[in-house]
Design a protein around this motif. Structure first.
Motif, PDB file in Angstrom:
ATOM      1  N   GLY A 127     -22.714   9.750  15.065  1.00 51.30           N
ATOM      2  CA  GLY A 127     -22.411   9.559  13.808  1.00 51.30           C
ATOM      3  C   GLY A 127     -23.104  10.267  13.232  1.00 51.30           C
ATOM      4  O   GLY A 127     -24.435  11.073  13.025  1.00 51.30           O
ATOM      5  N   PRO A 128     -23.268   9.977  11.181  1.00 49.94           N
ATOM      6  CA  PRO A 128     -24.324  11.022  10.497  1.00 49.94           C
ATOM      7  C   PRO A 128     -25.480  10.115  10.688  1.00 49.94           C
ATOM      8  O   PRO A 128     -26.090   9.071  11.483  1.00 49.94           O
ATOM      9  CB  PRO A 128     -23.736  10.236   8.716  1.00 49.94           C
ATOM     10  CG  PRO A 128     -22.363  10.067   9.842  1.00 49.94           C
ATOM     11  CD  PRO A 128     -21.653   9.699  11.160  1.00 49.94           C
ATOM     12  N   LYS A 129     -26.839  10.849  10.631  1.00 55.42           N
ATOM     13  CA  LYS A 129     -28.026  10.441  10.652  1.00 55.42           C
ATOM     14  C   LYS A 129     -28.203   9.763   9.576  1.00 55.42           C
ATOM     15  O   LYS A 129     -27.536   9.578   8.214  1.00 55.42           O
ATOM     16  CB  LYS A 129     -28.878  11.729  10.549  1.00 55.42           C
ATOM     17  CG  LYS A 129     -30.711  11.632  10.337  1.00 55.42           C
ATOM     18  CD  LYS A 129     -31.137  12.464   9.742  1.00 55.42           C
ATOM     19  CE  LYS A 129     -32.753  12.286   9.913  1.00 55.42           C
ATOM     20  NZ  LYS A 129     -33.503  13.333  10.191  1.00 55.42           N
TER      21      LYS A 129
ATOM     22  N   ARG B 153     -28.098   5.835  14.238  1.00 54.42           N
ATOM     23  CA  ARG B 153     -28.432   7.041  14.665  1.00 54.42           C
ATOM     24  C   ARG B 153     -29.833   7.927  14.134  1.00 54.42           C
ATOM     25  O   ARG B 153     -30.193   8.338  13.298  1.00 54.42           O
ATOM     26  CB  ARG B 153     -27.329   7.999  14.032  1.00 54.42           C
ATOM     27  CG  ARG B 153     -26.309   7.047  15.046  1.00 54.42           C
ATOM     28  CD  ARG B 153     -24.940   7.921  14.782  1.00 54.42           C
ATOM     29  NE  ARG B 153     -23.761   6.538  15.247  1.00 54.42           N
ATOM     30  CZ  ARG B 153     -23.202   5.998  15.037  1.00 54.42           C
ATOM     31  NH1 ARG B 153     -22.973   5.691  13.988  1.00 54.42           N
ATOM     32  NH2 ARG B 153     -21.931   5.427  15.174  1.00 54.42           N
ATOM     33  N   GLY B 154     -30.205   9.348  14.616  1.00 52.24           N
ATOM     34  CA  GLY B 154     -31.091  10.314  14.301  1.00 52.24           C
ATOM     35  C   GLY B 154     -30.650  11.899  14.697  1.00 52.24           C
ATOM     36  O   GLY B 154     -30.169  11.296  15.867  1.00 52.24           O
TER      37      GLY B 154
ATOM     38  N   ASP C 157     -12.431  17.954  16.546  1.00 50.80           N
ATOM     39  CA  ASP C 157     -13.404  18.105  17.516  1.00 50.80           C
ATOM     40  C   ASP C 157     -13.787  18.916  16.716  1.00 50.80           C
ATOM     41  O   ASP C 157     -14.659  19.770  18.247  1.00 50.80           O
ATOM     42  CB  ASP C 157     -12.136  18.879  18.405  1.00 50.80           C
ATOM     43  CG  ASP C 157     -11.492  17.609  19.177  1.00 50.80           C
ATOM     44  OD1 ASP C 157     -11.210  16.110  19.491  1.00 50.80           O
ATOM     45  OD2 ASP C 157     -10.452  18.280  19.620  1.00 50.80           O
ATOM     46  N   VAL C 158     -14.412  19.764  15.382  1.00 48.54           N
ATOM     47  CA  VAL C 158     -14.819  20.641  14.592  1.00 48.54           C
ATOM     48  C   VAL C 158     -16.815  20.230  15.189  1.00 48.54           C
ATOM     49  O   VAL C 158     -17.398  21.353  15.938  1.00 48.54           O
ATOM     50  CB  VAL C 158     -14.416  20.965  13.642  1.00 48.54           C
ATOM     51  CG1 VAL C 158     -15.835  22.008  12.837  1.00 48.54           C
ATOM     52  CG2 VAL C 158     -13.291  21.643  13.590  1.00 48.54           C
ATOM     53  N   GLN C 159     -17.057  18.122  15.039  1.00 50.93           N
ATOM     54  CA  GLN C 159     -18.111  18.327  15.489  1.00 50.93           C
ATOM     55  C   GLN C 159     -19.276  18.548  16.938  1.00 50.93           C
ATOM     56  O   GLN C 159     -19.756  19.438  16.694  1.00 50.93           O
ATOM     57  CB  GLN C 159     -18.570  17.007  15.094  1.00 50.93           C
ATOM     58  CG  GLN C 159     -20.067  16.923  14.892  1.00 50.93           C
ATOM     59  CD  GLN C 159     -20.331  17.431  13.781  1.00 50.93           C
ATOM     60  OE1 GLN C 159     -20.377  17.829  12.813  1.00 50.93           O
ATOM     61  NE2 GLN C 159     -21.755  18.056  13.983  1.00 50.93           N
ATOM     62  N   THR C 160     -18.221  18.128  17.474  1.00 47.29           N
ATOM     63  CA  THR C 160     -18.771  17.872  18.834  1.00 47.29           C
ATOM     64  C   THR C 160     -18.136  20.257  19.232  1.00 47.29           C
ATOM     65  O   THR C 160     -19.248  20.513  20.731  1.00 47.29           O
ATOM     66  CB  THR C 160     -16.813  18.098  19.877  1.00 47.29           C
ATOM     67  OG1 THR C 160     -16.887  15.930  19.229  1.00 47.29           O
ATOM     68  CG2 THR C 160     -17.630  17.623  21.170  1.00 47.29           C
ATOM     69  N   ALA C 161     -17.410  20.693  18.936  1.00 49.33           N
ATOM     70  CA  ALA C 161     -17.472  21.881  19.179  1.00 49.33           C
ATOM     71  C   ALA C 161     -18.181  23.014  19.334  1.00 49.33           C
ATOM     72  O   ALA C 161     -19.096  24.094  19.325  1.00 49.33           O
ATOM     73  CB  ALA C 161     -16.479  22.799  18.879  1.00 49.33           C
TER      74      ALA C 161
ATOM     75  N   SER D 292     -28.582  20.966  18.099  1.00 54.23           N
ATOM     76  CA  SER D 292     -29.159  19.642  18.146  1.00 54.23           C
ATOM     77  C   SER D 292     -27.776  18.721  16.951  1.00 54.23           C
ATOM     78  O   SER D 292     -26.556  19.656  16.807  1.00 54.23           O
ATOM     79  CB  SER D 292     -30.228  19.407  16.937  1.00 54.23           C
ATOM     80  OG  SER D 292     -29.697  20.107  15.513  1.00 54.23           O
ATOM     81  N   PHE D 293     -27.845  17.638  17.383  1.00 48.58           N
ATOM     82  CA  PHE D 293     -26.784  16.785  16.970  1.00 48.58           C
ATOM     83  C   PHE D 293     -27.598  15.453  16.232  1.00 48.58           C
ATOM     84  O   PHE D 293     -28.762  15.422  16.746  1.00 48.58           O
ATOM     85  CB  PHE D 293     -25.322  16.246  18.113  1.00 48.58           C
ATOM     86  CG  PHE D 293     -25.906  15.910  18.446  1.00 48.58           C
ATOM     87  CD1 PHE D 293     -26.094  14.385  18.977  1.00 48.58           C
ATOM     88  CD2 PHE D 293     -26.528  16.618  19.782  1.00 48.58           C
ATOM     89  CE1 PHE D 293     -26.296  13.593  19.790  1.00 48.58           C
ATOM     90  CE2 PHE D 293     -26.841  15.480  21.248  1.00 48.58           C
ATOM     91  CZ  PHE D 293     -26.453  14.026  21.095  1.00 48.58           C
ATOM     92  N   SER D 294     -26.879  14.542  15.239  1.00 46.66           N
ATOM     93  CA  SER D 294     -27.318  13.669  14.951  1.00 46.66           C
ATOM     94  C   SER D 294     -25.615  12.451  16.285  1.00 46.66           C
ATOM     95  O   SER D 294     -25.095  11.786  16.121  1.00 46.66           O
ATOM     96  CB  SER D 294     -26.840  12.906  13.699  1.00 46.66           C
ATOM     97  OG  SER D 294     -27.210  11.556  13.191  1.00 46.66           O
ATOM     98  N   GLY D 295     -27.062  11.252  16.823  1.00 45.95           N
ATOM     99  CA  GLY D 295     -26.599  10.616  17.795  1.00 45.95           C
ATOM    100  C   GLY D 295     -27.877   8.983  17.915  1.00 45.95           C
ATOM    101  O   GLY D 295     -28.734   8.859  16.837  1.00 45.95           O
ATOM    102  N   VAL D 296     -27.058   9.008  19.040  1.00 46.33           N
ATOM    103  CA  VAL D 296     -28.482   7.312  19.622  1.00 46.33           C
ATOM    104  C   VAL D 296     -29.239   7.398  20.318  1.00 46.33           C
ATOM    105  O   VAL D 296     -30.526   7.479  20.591  1.00 46.33           O
ATOM    106  CB  VAL D 296     -27.169   6.571  20.439  1.00 46.33           C
ATOM    107  CG1 VAL D 296     -26.448   5.810  19.586  1.00 46.33           C
ATOM    108  CG2 VAL D 296     -26.583   6.707  21.227  1.00 46.33           C
ATOM    109  N   GLY D 297     -29.194   9.365  21.182  1.00 46.08           N
ATOM    110  CA  GLY D 297     -30.488   9.351  22.600  1.00 46.08           C
ATOM    111  C   GLY D 297     -29.883   9.104  23.439  1.00 46.08           C
ATOM    112  O   GLY D 297     -30.905   8.558  23.887  1.00 46.08           O
TER     113      GLY D 297
END
Length: 531
Positions: free
Chosen positions: A153-155, A178-179, A81-85, A92-97
């Protein structure tokens, strides 16, 4: 020589033990014995318990309970859960947008982020996501956290998404790369009238200060002479960012906030005099959902008599957490200090260690006590303090506004509450948007879209929809709440078709806090005076 060295080591050990026991109050022994008991207990369970036990799972469950015995804001965050927190703080984060809602155990795309990965491959608002990476993703497994876990997920990594578009029964699979997805913490910047600029800040992340400067520059181009900063329902974030932002509005060497704890010596944060907006008349909006960094900013403006604070008493979080990581990737956020506003008040509301239930129900207790509706119902638990020009302010439970604005409940009924809390209004708004998307997407601005929706008689249509879904029609209550229902339904359709700023602009129209803020500029000029 070896004998002498051995003797010196032995004497050193004896002296060290003497000083540890007599001058440290046996604290080290207490800690060691406590941790030894925990370790021994886990070893005994692992070695002798009747059934096999996953010790890691046991520790995962025990750590939050241990921290809960300290205060309501010291928490354990597992590695998964660290990434979400931490995303919210990074900005910013890496995802689908995409922005999505979950309706009937299915992800429904609410908005597609402009120029993001999803938009580039043709995903549209209204699409339903029914599979991810070739596996069905519908039913009880679909939760907010699980959806984010699968879509982020990872860029540059790829994810295969199966979508079902409105009016089609076939599933189309689309591969999305993902970006980086920016998470804007400023959700609205516009002019309330010909002279007053408005900025809505929903969090304090790493990028908030830069976003605020950009927003202020836009308002300068619109010839803003006054400024409203809206921190309602802003739950906070980074202390340093709140300090940076407050610095823009204060003259040199003004105390913004200071922190102090048992093991953390006092640290003062002061303005450097380089802020570009030291003289603009300023109003700050707060409510019971404004917490932490929001209260630091509002407290600095209030105690330095720099702005008028309008709204309702803020949440009351005055504790500072330090983030400490473990080798497995998990972490704790441990309270190490309290923060104090320039007048010396800690705005942390009372709590009893280990008894978080009452703390978490505090806002409900305030509501039931009548605080949301009457300034006289506010209970201050701390002593009185004074601002730079001698105005009285209180600590011990949030920031009390200079101008109190009660919550408007004149149109509130039990029918409206059930319609809103059950999610039926959100479901209806999304259904209506989906079914009329071709007509609605023609509207690119707020006013024409609002005028169009006003002529659709959507309340009656909603009432029929709600009745079909189990909410009994109650004509008298519906009549009383008609304007409130219309506002909520319209606002969600506007959000679905335009964007968050248009949604906020619509909700701010005739908003009592906004009215009170504009009145301040026409009377006192937004600079508080000693009473």
């Amino acid at each position: 020589m070896p004998l002498w060295m051995a003797l010196c080591v032995a004497i050193g050990i004896i002296i060290g033990s003497f000083y540890t026991n007599h001058f440290a109050g046996n604290r080290l022994n207490i800690i060691n014995s406590g941790s030894s008991r925990l370790n021994n207990l886990l070893h005994i369970i692992d070695d002798q318990y009747v059934d096999s036990v996953n010790i890691n799972d046991l520790v995962e469950k025990a750590l939050p309970q241990i921290l809960a015995e300290l205060d309501p804001h010291s928490v354990y965050i597992s590695a998964k859960d660290v990434q979400t927190a931490t995303d919210d703080l990074k900005g910013s984060f890496s995802g689908v947008g995409i922005e999505f809602v979950i309706r009937q155990d299915t992800i429904q795309v609410q908005n597609v982020i402009k120029n993001g990965p999803a938009e580039k491959v043709g995903i549209l608002a209204g699409d339903k996501i029914v599979s991810i990476d070739g596996k069905p993703f519908v039913g009880k497994i679909v939760t907010d956290n699980e959806a984010k876990h699968r879509l982020k997920g990872p860029k540059n990594s790829k994810v295969r998404i199966g979508i079902r578009r409105y009016g089609s029964k076939t599933v189309k699979e689309i591969i999305v790369t993902r970006g980086d997805i920016p998470m804007r913490s400023i959700s609205a910047t516009y002019m309330l009238d010909s002279t007053t600029g408005y900025i809505r800040i929903k969090s304090f992340s790493e990028k908030t200060y830069a976003e605020m400067i950009t927003a202020l520059q836009h308002l300068n181009l619109d010839n803003a002479e006054n400024l409203v900063i809206d921190l309602r329902d802003n739950t906070g974030g980074l202390l340093d960012v709140a300090v940076q932002m407050a610095n823009e509005f204060l003259p040199k060497n003004k105390l913004i906030v200071y922190t102090e704890g048992r093991k953390s010596q006092r640290t003062d944060y002061r303005s450097n005099g380089k802020g570009s907006y030291q003289h603009i008349p300023l109003v700050v909006l707060i409510n019971e959902g404004s917490a932490s960094a929001s209260e630091i900013f509002a407290g600095a403006m209030q105690d330095n008599d720099r702005a008028t604070i309008v709204g309702r008493r803020s949440f009351g979080k005055g504790l500072v957490q330090q983030q400490i990581g473990f080798p497995d990737g998990s972490l704790i956020r441990l309270t190490i200090a309290r923060y104090y506003t320039p007048s010396g008040r800690c705005i942390q509301k009372p709590f009893k260690p280990g008894e978080n239930a009452d703390y978490e129900q505090d806002l409900l207790a305030r509501y039931q006590h009548g605080e949301f509706f009457s300034q006289d119902s506010i209970k201050h638990t701390g002593p009185a303090y004074h601002t730079s020009i001698g105005r009285t302010v209180y600590g011990g439970g949030g920031i009390t506004p200079d101008i109190f604005v009660p919550e408007d409940t004149s149109d509130m009924t039990s029918y409206y509450k059930e319609a809103a809390m059950s999610g039926l209004i959100l479901q209806y708004a999304f259904k209506y948007t989906d079914e009329h998307r071709k007509q609605l997407v023609q509207f690119k601005e707020l006013k024409p879209l609002t005028n169009y929706l006003d002529g659709r008689n959507l309340v009656n249509d909603f009432v029929n929809y709600a009745q079909q879904n189990g909410l009994r029609k109650r004509n008298n209550l519906i009549s009383k709440s008609r304007k409130l229902l219309e506002k909520y339904i319209n606002s969600r359709i506007i959000y679905n078709i335009l964007d968050e700023q248009a949604w906020i602009e619509y909700l701010n129209f005739k908003d009592p806090d906004i009215k009170a803020a504009l009145k301040v500029f026409s009377t006192t000029g937004a600079f508080p005076k000693k009473k």
